[in-house]
Design an enzyme around this catalytic site. Structure first.
Site, mmCIF file in Angstrom:
data_model
loop_
_atom_site.group_PDB
_atom_site.id
_atom_site.type_symbol
_atom_site.label_atom_id
_atom_site.label_comp_id
_atom_site.label_asym_id
_atom_site.label_seq_id
_atom_site.Cartn_x
_atom_site.Cartn_y
_atom_site.Cartn_z
ATOM 1 N N GLU A 1 0.814 -1.220 0.000
ATOM 2 C CA GLU A 1 0.000 0.000 0.000
ATOM 3 C C GLU A 1 0.848 1.271 0.000
ATOM 4 O O GLU A 1 0.429 2.296 -0.537
ATOM 5 C CB GLU A 1 -0.959 0.006 1.185
ATOM 6 C CG GLU A 1 -2.056 -1.045 1.116
ATOM 7 C CD GLU A 1 -1.631 -2.386 1.704
ATOM 8 O OE1 GLU A 1 -0.427 -2.550 2.019
ATOM 9 O OE2 GLU A 1 -2.496 -3.260 1.853
ATOM 10 N N PHE B 1 -11.219 -7.395 13.991
ATOM 11 C CA PHE B 1 -10.140 -7.829 13.098
ATOM 12 C C PHE B 1 -9.856 -6.758 12.040
ATOM 13 O O PHE B 1 -10.772 -6.251 11.403
ATOM 14 C CB PHE B 1 -10.536 -9.144 12.416
ATOM 15 C CG PHE B 1 -9.513 -9.608 11.413
ATOM 16 C CD1 PHE B 1 -8.245 -9.994 11.819
ATOM 17 C CD2 PHE B 1 -9.820 -9.637 10.057
ATOM 18 C CE1 PHE B 1 -7.295 -10.404 10.889
ATOM 19 C CE2 PHE B 1 -8.879 -10.051 9.124
ATOM 20 C CZ PHE B 1 -7.612 -10.436 9.544
ATOM 21 N N GLN B 2 -8.611 -6.415 11.913
ATOM 22 C CA GLN B 2 -8.143 -5.388 10.963
ATOM 23 C C GLN B 2 -8.835 -4.039 11.182
ATOM 24 O O GLN B 2 -9.095 -3.301 10.240
ATOM 25 C CB GLN B 2 -8.281 -5.854 9.507
ATOM 26 C CG GLN B 2 -7.334 -7.011 9.203
ATOM 27 C CD GLN B 2 -7.144 -7.301 7.729
ATOM 28 O OE1 GLN B 2 -8.051 -7.110 6.921
ATOM 29 N NE2 GLN B 2 -5.953 -7.761 7.369
ATOM 30 N N LYS C 1 -17.266 -0.925 5.994
ATOM 31 C CA LYS C 1 -17.651 -1.922 4.977
ATOM 32 C C LYS C 1 -19.152 -1.925 4.714
ATOM 33 O O LYS C 1 -19.591 -1.940 3.561
ATOM 34 C CB LYS C 1 -17.193 -3.303 5.441
ATOM 35 C CG LYS C 1 -17.415 -4.388 4.409
ATOM 36 C CD LYS C 1 -16.822 -5.704 4.871
ATOM 37 C CE LYS C 1 -16.933 -6.755 3.788
ATOM 38 N NZ LYS C 1 -16.303 -8.030 4.217
ATOM 39 N N MET D 1 23.894 8.727 2.336
ATOM 40 C CA MET D 1 23.906 10.029 2.991
ATOM 41 C C MET D 1 24.289 9.894 4.458
ATOM 42 O O MET D 1 25.045 10.711 4.993
ATOM 43 C CB MET D 1 22.544 10.714 2.855
ATOM 44 C CG MET D 1 22.531 12.153 3.340
ATOM 45 S SD MET D 1 23.742 13.196 2.481
ATOM 46 C CE MET D 1 22.710 13.903 1.195
#
Lengths: 171, 561
Positions: free
Chosen positions: B50, B112-113, B162, B474
Site C-alpha cells: 500500500e 479484526f483489521q 464496509k 547520505m
C-alpha cells in the site's frame, strides 16, 4: 493569567473536531493553559476559548494554524481591555471545625460566592469571576483546607459592537 | 436522488471528479468496492504494497496536476498508506486516500483489521472524513477533492466502513460544497502587491527563491518574466525544481543545505529577497540567524500560516502565486519604465554558476554527478525524473537540469526513501508517452522494489537508474564528515544483485561500467516496452558537495571533502 493571551474561535460542532484541535496543539508544541467549549448562538457551531502563555511569532502561529483548519470557522485574538472574561470554580472546603466554617462562609460571601452544598464535614462553594479573583479566593481559603476543586477555564465575550463572527457569515 | 449501494456511489462520485486511475491493493473490508469496480470505467492499478500505491497516486498527482487516488483495506492496509499520505501532504500534493474500515457496529471494538485511521491520519492529512451512511459518500468524495486540490493542496483521507459500501440508499451528487471554515485566498490584497512591487523596484541586488508553489499554481511563465524584468538571479528550493528553467542565464539552481555556490552566495548577499511558494525549512535556510542577513524579505504564499513561521519578513503577499506575480509585474510596469541593469550583480551570478563542489573519489568508479549529467543528455527536454532520497536525490537536485515544471518529482518535506520508484510508475500512468526515470540509490530502491511487479504487469515501463554505492550513502557521508569517519549500520554488502532482481520480476536489468555503456543502456531503456533497472556502481566514499554542515549558515558550505 495576566500574561496569558486569549483566543476565541468558532468550530463545526461535529465528532472529531475537538480531537483535531487538541492534536494540532500537541503536534505544534503549543501549551494551552485553559480551554472551554460550548454551543455558540447558531446551531451546529461550537465556541471555544483558550488561554495560552505565548506571544509574538508563537502566538501568531497558534492563530494561523487554527485558522487553517477546515472545521475552524472563525478565529480571533481577544483584546482583554475590550472583553468580558469569566471563569467558574467549584471548591469543596473542609469545615469540621465551626470556626473554620465561619471563616469560610465569610470569604465566600465577600467574594459573592454561592454555597451549593452543606454537609457536617464540608461545604461546596461556587465562585465566579476573572481568573485573578478565583486565585485570590483560593489563597484566602487555603488555610481552611481545600478538599477538591474544579475550574472551568475562562469564557469570554467582546464588549459592544465587537463580535467573533463576521457579519457576512451570518445564517 | 438515485437508489444505489455505497460502492456504486463511491465510483460514480470518483468519475464525476474526473478520476481515471486508482492505485491500490484490496483486502477484506474493500471487497464490495472492488466488486462494484468491475462495472465501472476506471483503471485499477494493482500495487504490491500500500505504501507504493500511495506514492503512485502522489507521483500521478505531481506529474499531471490532477488529484491522485489510492485505495487500501482497513487496518494494516490503511496504516501502510500513511507514509505515502504524509509524503504527499507535506509536499502539498493533492492525493485522496480511500480506506476500508470494519462495519459500523464493530467500530471501537478492536475488531479484526480495525485501526482508528481517522485518529492515526489526523496529523498527516489536510482533512479526513469517515462516512457514516451511503448517502454521505458523494459529499465525502466531493469534499475530499475540493479540499485536496484547492488552496495549499494536500492529502485527504476517506474512511469507508464496509457496511456503508453495501448499504442501498437514495443518494444525491452535490455540485459544490460550501465550507464555513475553508476559504482559500487566491486574490492578493492590492496594498500588499504595491508594497512588494515598490520594494522590488528599489532593489539593487534582488534575488528570487522559487518553491513548489510556482509549480502547483502554474506560474513558471510569470516567474521567468519577473526574473527577467528585475534581472533577478533566481534560486529554487528542492520542491521548486523545474519551476525555473535550469539553462536560463539567471538560474542559480538549488538553495540550501546542498545548494549551489551560486544560489547560497547570492541569497546571502541579496538586498531584497523574494520568496514565492516555499515553506523555508531548515534544509533551505541553514541557520536562520545568518539567512539572507542583509535582505528585506518578501514572502508570497497561499498559506498564510507559512508567513513569518520560520523567517521574519518585511512584507507578505497572501494569494495564488500566478495571480500575485501577474499583479506585481503589472504594478512594476507602472512604477518603472525600463528594466533593471545591475551588471555587476548579474556578472557575479554568471561567475558563481561555474563553481562546483568537488568530492575526492577512489579508482575508476564513475562519478555520480557525471552519471546524472549523462542521463540528462540522453533524455528529452520533457522527460520526467523522480528521485529516491539521500545522496542520489541531492546529486539529482544539483546536477540534473530540469527545464519544465512537473518534470522533476521528489519527496522534499518528508524525505521518504522508496518514494521515487512508485512515484515514477504513477507519473507514467499520467504521462504514458513521456520517458520516466527514477534516479535511485541502492538503499532507497530496496524499500519499494516490489513495485517492479506493478510496473511490468500493469504495462507502466519506467527506468530505474541506481547510483549503487553499497551504502546508505547520505548517512555514511555524515559519518565520514561529522562522526570521525566511523561507519555504523550503513553497509549494504552488495545485496541484492539488482540485475538479477529485475530479471526475476520480468524486467530488464543491466549493469554498466562506463559512461558510454550507461548512455547506450539509457537509450535502449527509453525504447524498451518493459521496465529497465540500470545498476551503476559508484564509489562508496563519494560525497555530495557542497554541504552546509548542520547548524551552520548558507555561506559556510563545505566545497571539498
Amino acid at each position: 493569567m495576566s500574561k496569558d493571551n486569549i483566543i476565541a474561535f468558532l468550530v463545526e460542532d461535529k465528532p472529531g473536531v475537538l480531537f483535531n484541535i487538541s492534536n494540532m496543539f500537541r503536534r505544534r508544541g503549543f501549551n494551552i493553559n485553559s480551554i472551554s467549549v460550548g454551543n455558540a448562538e447558531d446551531t451546529g457551531i461550537s465556541r471555544m476559548t483558550i488561554t495560552i502563555d505565548a506571544e509574538g511569532r508563537s502566538l501568531n502561529q497558534v492563530v494561523e494554524q487554527l485558522d487553517k483548519m477546515v472545521d475552524v470557522i472563525e478565529v480571533k485574538r481577544l483584546d482583554k481591555l475590550r472583553t468580558v472574561i469569566r471563569e467558574l470554580m467549584l471548591v469543596k472546603l473542609r469545615t469540621i471545625d465551626p470556626m473554620a466554617r465561619e471563616e469560610a462562609l465569610g470569604y465566600i460571601n465577600s467574594n459573592h460566592g454561592l454555597i451549593l452544598d452543606i454537609e457536617p464535614e464540608s461545604i461546596i462553594a461556587e465562585v465566579t469571576g476573572e481568573p485573578e479573583k478565583l486565585d485570590n479566593f483560593l489563597e484566602q481559603v487555603k488555610s481552611i483546607g481545600i478538599v477538591e476543586m474544579s475550574r472551568t477555564g475562562i469564557t469570554a465575550l467582546e464588549k459592544g459592537q465587537l463580535k467573533l463572527k463576521r457579519s457576512e457569515l451570518n445564517g | 436522488m438515485v437508489e444505489m449501494n455505497g460502492s456504486q456511489a463511491l465510483w460514480e462520485s470518483l468519475m464525476k471528479e474526473g478520476a481515471k486511475n486508482v492505485f491500490g491493493l484490496p483486502g477484506g473490508s474493500v471487497i464490495p468496492l472492488c466488486d462494484e469496480m468491475l462495472k465501472q470505467d476506471i483503471r485499477f492499478i494493482l500495487a504490491r504494497h500500500e505504501q507504493g500505491a500511495a506514492h503512485m497516486a502522489d507521483g500521478y498527482a505531481r506529474a499531471s496536476g490532477e488529484v491522485g487516488v489510492c485505495l487500501a483495506t482497513s487496518g494494516p492496509g490503511a496504516t501502510n498508506l500513511i507514509t505515502g499520505i504524509a509524503s504527499a501532504n507535506i509536499d502539498s500534493s493533492p492525493v485522496v486516500a480511500l480506506c476500508g474500515q470494519v462495519a459500523r457496529e464493530l467500530i471501537g471494538t478492536d475488531a479484526f483489521q480495525e485501526v482508528d485511521i481517522i485518529g492515526v491520519s489526523a496529523s498527516v492529512t489536510k482533512y479526513n472524513i469517515q462516512t457514516r451512511s451511503a448517502a454521505e459518500i458523494p459529499y465525502a468524495v466531493k469534499t475530499a477533492f475540493q479540499i485536496a486540490n484547492t488552496g495549499r493542496k494536500g492529502a485527504v483521507l476517506i474512511d469507508l466502513p464496509k457496511d456503508v459500501t453495501t448499504e442501498i440508499m437514495d443518494v444525491k451528487f452535490p455540485e459544490n460544497i460550501v465550507f464555513r471554515g475553508y476559504h482559500p485566498v487566491y486574490q492578493p490584497d492590492r496594498r500588499e502587491i504595491e508594497w512588494a512591487a515598490t520594494l522590488l523596484a528599489r532593489a539593487d541586488k534582488p534575488v528570487i527563491i522559487a518553491g513548489g508553489g510556482i509549480i502547483s499554481s502554474g506560474a513558471s511563465q510569470e516567474l521567468v518574466s519577473l526574473s527577467e524584468y528585475l534581472m533577478a538571479p533566481t534560486a529554487i528550493t528542492l520542491m521548486g525544481k523545474g519551476a525555473f528553467p535550469a539553462d536560463h542565464p539567471l538560474s542559480l539552481g538549488l538553495c540550501g543545505m546542498h545548494g549551489t555556490c551560486a544560489a547560497n552566495t547570492m541569497v546571502s548577499e541579496a538586498d531584497v529577497l523574494l520568496i514565492i511558494g516555499a515553506r523555508l525549512t531548515d534544509r533551505t535556510t541553514g541557520s536562520v540567524k545568518t539567512f539572507a542577513p542583509n535582505a528585506k524579505i518578501i514572502h508570497i504564499d497561499i498559506d498564510r500560516s507559512e508567513i513569518d513561521k520560520n523567517i521574519d519578513t518585511v512584507t507578505r503577499v497572501i494569494g495564488d502565486a500566478k495571480i500575485s506575480l501577474q499583479k506585481i509585474l503589472h504594478h512594476l510596469s507602472i512604477l518603472r519604465s525600463s528594466t533593471a541593469t545591475n551588471d555587476v550583480w548579474r556578472k557575479k551570478c554568471q561567475e558563481l554558476r561555474e563553481v562546483n563542489g568537488v568530492s575526492k573519489t577512489n579508482g575508476d568508479y564513475l562519478k555520480a554527478p557525471e552519471v546524472v549529467k549523462t542521463l540528462r543528455k540522453a533524455l528529452a527536454r520533457d522527460s520526467i525524473v523522480t528521485t529516491e532520497v539521500g545522496q542520489c536525490q541531492m546529486w539529482a537536485a544539483l546536477h540534473y537540469d530540469a527545464y519544465l515544471p512537473r518534470t522533476f518529482l521528489t519527496s522534499g518535506g518528508l524525505g521518504t526513501m522508496g518514494w521515487g520508484f512508485p512515484a515514477a510508475i504513477g507519473a507514467k500512468a499520467a504521462k504514458p508517452n513521456v520517458t520516466v526515470v527514477d534516479i535511485a540509490g541502492d538503499g532507497s530502491f530496496g524499500m519499494t522494489e516490489n513495485n517492479l511487479a506493478t510496473s511490468v504487469k500493469e504495462d507502466l515501463p519506467v527506468i530505474v537508474m541506481i547510483l549503487n554505492n553499497n551504502m546508505l550513502g547520505m548517512v555514511a557521508q555524515w559519518q565520514r564528515l561529522f562522526f570521525g569517519h566511523r561507519y555504523s549500520a550503513v553497509e549494504l554488502k552488495k545485496t541484492p544483485d539488482f540485475v538479477k532482481l529485475a530479471q526475476a520480476y520480468g524486467a530488464e536489468g543491466v549493469r554498466v561500467e562506463s559512461y558510454q555503456e550507461l548512455e547506450a543502456a539509457i537509450r535502449r531503456a527509453i525504447k524498451s516496452e518493459i521496465a529497465t533497472v540500470i545498476d551503476v556502481p559508484i564509489d562508496p566514499e563519494e560525497n555530495v558537495l557542497p554541504i552546509v554542515p548542520p547548524g551552520m549558515g548558507l555561506k559556510d558550505a563545505l566545497m571539498e571533502a
